[in-house]
Design an enzyme around this catalytic site. Sequence first.
Site, short mmCIF file in Angstrom:
data_model
loop_
_atom_site.label_atom_id
_atom_site.label_comp_id
_atom_site.label_asym_id
_atom_site.label_seq_id
_atom_site.Cartn_x
_atom_site.Cartn_y
_atom_site.Cartn_z
N GLU A 157 -3.03 -1.41 -0.92
CA GLU A 157 -4.15 -1.74 -0.04
C GLU A 157 -5.25 -0.76 -0.42
O GLU A 157 -5.09 0.44 -0.23
CB GLU A 157 -3.79 -1.46 1.42
CG GLU A 157 -2.61 -2.22 1.93
CD GLU A 157 -3.00 -3.57 2.48
OE1 GLU A 157 -4.16 -3.73 2.88
OE2 GLU A 157 -2.14 -4.45 2.47
N CYS A 193 -10.42 0.62 7.04
CA CYS A 193 -10.35 -0.18 5.81
C CYS A 193 -10.93 -1.56 6.05
O CYS A 193 -11.35 -2.24 5.13
CB CYS A 193 -8.91 -0.28 5.35
SG CYS A 193 -7.80 -0.79 6.66
P1 NAP Z 1 -7.07 8.40 -2.20
O1 NAP Z 1 -7.67 9.61 -2.75
O2 NAP Z 1 -6.78 7.28 -3.09
O3 NAP Z 1 -5.76 8.88 -1.43
C1 NAP Z 1 -4.87 7.98 -0.84
C2 NAP Z 1 -3.48 8.59 -0.84
O4 NAP Z 1 -3.02 8.74 -2.18
C3 NAP Z 1 -3.41 9.97 -0.23
O5 NAP Z 1 -2.20 10.12 0.45
C4 NAP Z 1 -3.45 10.86 -1.45
O6 NAP Z 1 -2.90 12.13 -1.21
C5 NAP Z 1 -2.60 10.08 -2.39
N1 NAP Z 1 -2.78 10.40 -3.79
C6 NAP Z 1 -3.91 10.69 -4.44
N2 NAP Z 1 -3.65 10.90 -5.74
C7 NAP Z 1 -2.32 10.76 -5.90
C8 NAP Z 1 -1.42 10.88 -7.00
N3 NAP Z 1 -1.87 11.15 -8.21
N4 NAP Z 1 -0.11 10.67 -6.79
C9 NAP Z 1 0.37 10.38 -5.57
N5 NAP Z 1 -0.43 10.26 -4.49
C10 NAP Z 1 -1.76 10.44 -4.65
O7 NAP Z 1 -7.93 7.78 -1.07
P2 NAP Z 1 -8.90 8.53 -0.09
O8 NAP Z 1 -10.22 8.68 -0.75
O9 NAP Z 1 -8.25 9.69 0.53
O10 NAP Z 1 -8.97 7.39 1.01
C11 NAP Z 1 -10.07 6.60 1.24
C12 NAP Z 1 -9.91 5.25 0.64
O11 NAP Z 1 -8.79 4.58 1.19
C13 NAP Z 1 -11.08 4.38 0.93
O12 NAP Z 1 -11.60 3.93 -0.29
C14 NAP Z 1 -10.54 3.23 1.72
O13 NAP Z 1 -11.10 1.99 1.41
C15 NAP Z 1 -9.11 3.23 1.39
N6 NAP Z 1 -8.33 2.71 2.50
C16 NAP Z 1 -7.83 1.45 2.39
C17 NAP Z 1 -7.08 0.93 3.41
C18 NAP Z 1 -6.50 -0.45 3.32
O14 NAP Z 1 -5.64 -0.81 4.14
N7 NAP Z 1 -6.90 -1.24 2.37
C19 NAP Z 1 -6.83 1.69 4.54
C20 NAP Z 1 -7.39 2.96 4.63
C21 NAP Z 1 -8.12 3.45 3.58
P3 NAP Z 1 -3.85 13.42 -1.02
O15 NAP Z 1 -4.57 13.21 0.25
O16 NAP Z 1 -2.88 14.53 -0.95
O17 NAP Z 1 -4.73 13.45 -2.19
#
Ligand code: NAP
Length: 686
Positions: A258, A297
């Site tokens: 997602e 989201c």
């Molecule tokens: P992100 O950087 O992609 O992080 C999401 C998750 O992935 C976090 O738990 C993060 O952990 C983890 N992560 C990052 N790099 C990783 C790796 N190399 N290996 C394993 N895990 C890893 O996203 P964000 O910027 O925090 O979140 C915002 C985004 O989420 C927005 O773009 C939003 O659209 C999207 N979102 C989508 C939904 C949906 O249902 N479609 C819901 C909510 C949010 P860390 O925090 O420790 O880096």
Amino acid sequence: MSNAPTLQSFIGGRWIGQHGSQGLRSAIDGSTLFRTHEEALDFSEAVEHGRKRGIASLMAMDFQQRAARLKALALYLTEHKEQLYTMSRHSGATRADSWIDIEGGAATLFSYAGVGARELPSGNIVHEGPAMPLGKQGTFAGTHILVPRGGLAVHINAFNFPIWGMLEKFAPSFLAGMPCIVKPATATSYLTEAAVRLMHESGLLPEGSLQLIIGSTGDLLDRLQGQDVVTFTGSADTAAKLRVNANLIRNSVPFNAEADSLNCAILAPEITPDDPEFDLFVKEVAREMTVKAGQKCTAIRRAIVPAKHIDAVAERLRDRLSKVVVGDPAVEGVKMGALASHAQQADVAERLDALLASSDLLFGARDGFAPRGDGVNEGAFFAPTLLRSRDPHAEGGAHDIEAFGPVSTLMAYDDIDEAIALAARGKGSLVASLVTKDPAVAARVVPQAAALHGRLHILDRESAAESTGHGSPLPVLKHGGPGRAGGGEELGGLRAVKHYLQRTAVQGSPTMLAAVTREYVRGAKVIETEVHPFRRYFEELQIGESLLTHRRTVTEADIVNFGCLSGDHFYMHFDELAAKESQFGKRIAHGYFVLSAAAGLFVSPAPGPVLANYGLDSLRFITPVGIGDTIQARLTCKRKIDQGKKSPKGEPQGVVAWDVEVTNQLGELVASYDILTLVLKRPEAM
Ligand code: NAP
């Protein structure tokens, strides 16, 4: 604040982490609240614990027992919710925002507990029947079963809903019998940790069924196997990186994502500023901008409106946004809190700059933005910001850039086809709203938009009073979207549970299929005893236990009496001439008479363990029954479900579904259905 407490991971049944590392700051005043732990985690231990202990403890229960456990967990979290609310404020959330995260999370557990109790069997095999005969003699058939995958579910979650985000994935995985290893986003992991602690302290979590990672996933993904699954919520960039992990690809580990979603709302062309729908649209856009400071989201990033009304929409939105009080949620009157972290604040500011290259600012920080509360200058606040796209058809802009905060862009269109085309420019979204008062517009837009959206919400004056809103994913409806939104599916009632089960086709004789599925399959050997099946207690009944009744010849008097009793004088039963000209060529008995007569044939009338008949499933009238035909019924115990429930008098009972076949003198099937009953357990089990 160097003495901020250290968060702990929960791995291998113990809490790990004594030494503080990265500081996690309050989104309200910037103070350091917690630290992640410095100790490195041993992911081989996590995987082994899940595989050995988690799977064993979950498989010691069945679907019904896990459903009941989910309900107990939901009740426990609800009883202890205030602890979570207190902490949640620091993530920038108002009480209403936290309600979505905390009580919305518990509600999702309750919902899946209900899905499990109502829709899943006892045992750990779901029969996706009915079985299909594969040969002419009926000795070879095929069907499908769903079984627990026997692996682990790794859930990687976003920062915006740290509790709901965990629970909405945990609920279907748990029900399916998969131990979960949960990795929350670091920024708000203190809330997930608090929820996991509560769940652990409740004593309700089976050993190894839930492990928690604070910090990095290290080499966890490299340790997964084909029976495991990974579900991810977060940015499209991270999703793209993780889904190509060589080990996941090599072992075909399902990866459900997602990701970013540039959701839209369309104001239909027939709506004028005087219609209630006009204000409903404005209210929905403003609400999605400000709830959780726009960090949903599903939030509306693009508001697509008729060109002739765009100025009126902008004016009403500006008016609403100017009344939104931003600040520390603890301060009276505050309606919108902060972004979840300072990193997020910087990220939204950067994305807003990029959006401003192709759009005009209609409302923003310059319009009296002054967050209320102590220390808020050190917080992660962001002004509600409304933009207008200069050219909605141009590349880039709001069709491509997601500012994950209180930012939305207005786009003008001239006709509805243009609006549909603009909606599609999001390249796949979680949700779109259509605000219209014309069913014809809905019928035109929805089928076209459906290919690019996971959910479509139609809003008008009729649905408004009860609408759950554009931005609320519901446990019983699919959450997820194609393309840019990640291509995944979460939630959706039983559909979500099935993502964590393995579907397998099974072929064999009906007797074998009945033994495997624990459901009677037509054509399987039946068990006939002297005792009427209705005289047996729940535990005594065996699947396949069957009664072949005596016979009854249907007379004209039956038809006349039934017609008078029911008032059903349909020509097929009463008009000799019309019935002769019909496809059956004669008068026939009411189908409901056949049903009633069959009940008369198979019931055992004296009081006994069968407490009630509460419904029929899959009813078909197959061959017509004419005057002079002789019918007979076979009643066979098909399925037993132990939901652990009691009758209103406090007597333990279970659900028994019976297969009923009604045949005529030629052995032809005239009616076929399942009847659903409640059957007492043996008195000593009380
Ligand atoms: P992100 O950087 O992609 O992080 C999401 C998750 O992935 C976090 O738990 C993060 O952990 C983890 N992560 C990052 N790099 C990783 C790796 N190399 N290996 C394993 N895990 C890893 O996203 P964000 O910027 O925090 O979140 C915002 C985004 O989420 C927005 O773009 C939003 O659209 C999207 N979102 C989508 C939904 C949906 O249902 N479609 C819901 C909510 C949010 P860390 O925090 O420790 O880096």
